[in-house]
Design an enzyme around this catalytic site. Structure first.
Site, mmCIF file in Angstrom:
data_model
loop_
_atom_site.group_PDB
_atom_site.id
_atom_site.type_symbol
_atom_site.label_atom_id
_atom_site.label_comp_id
_atom_site.label_asym_id
_atom_site.label_seq_id
_atom_site.Cartn_x
_atom_site.Cartn_y
_atom_site.Cartn_z
ATOM 1 C CB CYS A 19 -0.867 -0.032 1.259
ATOM 2 S SG CYS A 19 -1.516 1.594 1.693
ATOM 3 C CB CYS A 28 -4.026 0.909 -1.871
ATOM 4 S SG CYS A 28 -4.347 0.021 -0.328
ATOM 5 C CD GLU A 85 6.880 -2.028 -15.705
ATOM 6 O OE1 GLU A 85 6.181 -2.916 -15.184
ATOM 7 O OE2 GLU A 85 7.221 -2.054 -16.893
ATOM 8 C CD GLU A 132 11.367 -3.591 -17.697
ATOM 9 O OE1 GLU A 132 10.432 -4.279 -18.132
ATOM 10 O OE2 GLU A 132 11.491 -3.280 -16.510
HETATM 11 C C1 GAL Z 1 7.854 -5.280 -16.883
HETATM 12 C C2 GAL Z 1 8.614 -5.378 -15.574
HETATM 13 C C3 GAL Z 1 9.729 -6.392 -15.635
HETATM 14 C C4 GAL Z 1 9.247 -7.662 -16.267
HETATM 15 C C5 GAL Z 1 8.648 -7.369 -17.610
HETATM 16 C C6 GAL Z 1 8.135 -8.596 -18.319
HETATM 17 O O1 GAL Z 1 6.585 -4.764 -16.685
HETATM 18 O O2 GAL Z 1 9.156 -4.127 -15.232
HETATM 19 O O3 GAL Z 1 10.202 -6.615 -14.333
HETATM 20 O O4 GAL Z 1 8.292 -8.260 -15.429
HETATM 21 O O5 GAL Z 1 7.568 -6.498 -17.461
HETATM 22 O O6 GAL Z 1 7.591 -8.267 -19.570
HETATM 23 ZN ZN ZN Z 2 -3.769 1.438 1.296
#
Ligand code: GAL
Ligand code: ZN
Length: 677
Positions: free
Chosen positions: A115, A158, A150, A307
């Site tokens: 939370c 929450c 993220e 990523e």
């Molecule tokens: C992102 C996350 C990563 C991994 C990836 C998989 O959202 O930051 O840790 O889980 O997705 O696609």
């Molecule tokens: Zn909360």
């Protein structure tokens, strides 16, 4: 340049060495060198490894690892490791766990089970951040800080009792008096009036439509709650390492967080992009959009693709592989849209856990025999040839307005129809993308001086002051396009009475009386005044009353027969177009493209469909990115353009041929080239 320590485009990925015995680390570093990796994000999910018990830190492994990376010439984006709280913390204080609107607690066993208003989480995470900053702040491998991961991805809001208390305090600070809250929330409706702050709840599960302003305020409050967490970590990092770049990774289409607010607090922006490579999905549009969005969240700092996947993800129903060459193309696309680094989730594919079937730079099979690893090496080689584009920028003349407040309000339900704001943003973006026109996303209030064309899709929630902001720019010569269902409510979500669109009535030169939303299978015909060409409206139609604007097209049937659907109003030096209905994607592209062309906003070259072009500039140097998203070879004329393809080192002139998923990065030469644009 993000850091003088790496005067190259960043190349690498999330590196989770805690999942492997230390014998593997040596091989990791050898392979990283082989692939020309120069930057890895370490420790994003390492909290439990770094702090096995309250008050007990284990840094020995990370000491060893960072030294190894440094010796290997690889820079580190060190995570604050706060994205997945350890089991002992939850046991110590179960109130760390978040609750959904139904009062359902979300338990440990995956990640992000906290939370944002939990004081135990806040205190423990900050203690960890301080310990990491003090231990590694001066480490020579450290290039930047990766804060959390993220925010709000799995758990965007929450509704627990702690959040309820914090929400009441937030409301009391915001409104001062309970009477003001009652007026703002419109609680005269359905007997919702409050006498005391303590009577107020978060918008938990209710019998029917929730109070819209209560919902909107809760989204504002949750955005701030997460932002407070981020600021709490950053304050410590700045205190211990004032010079070190700080960043957290965004997800471009993520609705719960106002990324313009967050972007302002980043030393570089970054994002995680996973478009579906399934043929026909046009993932390249989603990719382009994600890069442009993220770049737009803070236009004065560099942007990085933090990523992406090398091959396939593991979280769709069917996880299509990127076709051979597509990973390289989409990586170069990120650079084409301004990225100063191309990174992956993750370096080495996990052998256990929920992501063991998620692609990685180093797959489960022997790297030397792996197509993916060979492509990863090839990409490292490609990126190493693009040092010259570092610090160059995208020049944009088109903007699309995006307001998170509007997103939250527009999609909250109980409207004339359900809306998907993102799909409306994307449709307008796609129209300009297909014409190879570079686009920024713009937040209301932002400086508009450099834009010549601004599109405002369905800005339902419209603050009065935004009218002034648009008026000044149009008056000075800007060309504005506003689409249906704009200017309907204010920031309290109260109707702007006296004709819809009221705050911009003078700008539009019209007002809207009523609307007819359309079902998926419904169409309403209209006709362009000049050409008599017939088209059809979809999704939403409005009855427009002209008040100075001219009609460009009118309905030829339905309840609004004979009233305008598309209009233009002269305003000062500029023009304002109003589009009172949704058009087909093809028509949207055609008319926006034509409008841009008429005002002199043009693509760098004419190219076949499916070829994407962007230009990055640095001083008087220009780099033209040509990307072939087609599965066929394409060839096109370069006109007077000449230059050198940085990827091959070859001179190019007259025409260019690109193989399937092929790309060229042409540094332009010669003056005749510059005049040509
Ligand atoms: C992102 C996350 C990563 C991994 C990836 C998989 O959202 O930051 O840790 O889980 O997705 O696609
Ligand atoms: Zn909360």
């Amino acid at each position: 340049m993000i850091s003088k320590k790496i005067p190259h485009l960043f190349y690498g990925g999330d590196y989770n060495p805690e999942q492997w015995p230390s014998e593997v680390w040596g091989e990791d570093i050898r392979l990283m060198q082989e692939a020309k990796v120069n930057f890895v994000s370490v420790g994003i999910f390492s909290w439990a490894r770094l702090q096995p018990k309250e008050g007990v830190f284990d840094f020995a492994w990370l000491d060893e690892l960072l030294d190894l990376l440094h010796q290997g010439g690889i820079g580190v984006n060190l995570a604050t490791a706060t994205a997945s709280p350890p089991a002992w913390l939850v046991r110590k204080d179960p109130k760390v766990l978040p609750e959904d609107p139904n009062g359902q607690t979300y338990y440990p066993g995956s990640r992000q089970h906290y939370c944002p208003n939990s004081t135990s989480y806040q205190e423990s995470s900050r203690a960890l951040v301080r310990a990491l900053a003090e231990r590694y702040g001066q480490h020579p491998a450290l290039v930047s800080w990766h804060v959390n991961n993220e925010y709000g991805c799995h758990f965007p809001a929450c509704y627990c009792d702690v959040c309820a208390e914090n929400f009441r305090d937030w409301l009391a600070r915001r409104y001062g008096r309970i009477e003001t809250l009652n007026e703002t929330w419109g609680t005269a409706f359905w007997s919702q009036a409050y006498g005391e702050w303590e009577e107020i709840f978060p918008p938990r599960k209710m019998p029917t439509h929730p109070n819209p302003t209560q919902l909107l305020d809760y989204q504002r409050f949750m955005n701030e709650s997460f932002l407070r967490l981020y600021k709490g970590e950053v304050e410590i990092l700045r205190d211990v390492t004032p010079e070190m770049p700080v960043n957290t990774n965004f997800m471009a289409g993520h609705k719960p967080l106002d990324y313009f607010e967050w972007g302002a607090l980043q030393d570089f922006t970054s994002h995680d992009a996973y478009p579906d490579p399934k043929p026909g999905e046009e993932g390249e549009i989603e990719g382009a959009l994600a890069n442009d969005l993220t770049r737009s969240f803070n236009k004065s700092v560099p942007m990085v693709l933090m990523e992406q996947v090398s091959s396939q993800v593991n979280w769709r129903g069917v996880n299509t592989l990127k076709a051979p060459g597509q990973m390289r193309l989409w990586s170069l696309q990120a650079v084409a849209h301004g990225a100063e680094g191309v990174l992956f989730f993750q370096w080495r594919a996990s052998r256990a856990g929920a992501e063991k079937f998620h692609g990685a730079m180093v797959p489960h099979v022997e790297p030397a025999k792996s197509r993916v690893f060979q492509e990863i090496k090839g990409l490292g080689e490609d990126l190493s040839r693009l040092d010259d584009v570092l610090d160059s920028r995208i020049r944009t003349e088109c903007g699309i307005v995006l307001s998170y407040e509007n997103w939250w309000a527009l999609e909250a339900g109980s409207k004339p129809r359900t809306f998907s704001y993102f799909s409306l943003l994307k449709e307008n973006y796609t129209s300009l993308w297909r014409e190879n026109l570079p686009v920024d996303f713009v937040v209301p209030g932002e400086d508009l001086a450099k834009y010549r064309l601004l599109v405002v899709p369905s800005l339902y929630l419209f603050r009065d002051e935004w009218a002034e902001w648009l008026r000044d720019w149009v008056h000075a010569g800007g060309v504005l396009v506003v689409t249906f269902f704009s200017g309907v409510v204010n920031e309290k979500e109260h109707i702007h009475l006296g004709g819809y669109g009221r705050p911009i009535r003078d700008l539009l030169g019209l007002w809207v009386e009523e609307w007819q939303p359309l079902h998926d299978d419904e169409r309403v015909a209209f006709r362009f005044e000049e050409s008599a060409r017939r088209e059809e409206a979809v999704y939403f139609t409005e009855k427009i009353h002209l008040e100075g604007a001219r009609s460009i097209a009118r309905y030829t049937e339905g309840p609004f027969e004979e009233s305008p659907v598309l209009t233009v109003n002269d305003f000062g030096q500029g023009k304002v177009f109003y589009q009172g209905a949704r058009f087909s994607a093809d028509l949207q592209r055609e008319w926006l493209g034509k409008l841009a062309d008429e005002i002199g906003v043009q693509a760098p070259l004419k190219v076949p469909e499916g070829v994407e072009l962007t230009v990055r500039t640095k001083g008087d140097r220009e780099f033209l990115f040509c990307l072939n998203h087609q599965k066929e070879t394409v060839a096109f004329s370069l006109g007077p353009l000449r230059g050198r393809d940085l990827l091959t080192g070859q001179e190019v002139a007259e025409s260019l041929s690109l193989p399937p998923f092929g790309a060229a990065v042409i540094e332009k030469q010669g003056n005749e080239v510059k005049k040509e644009g």
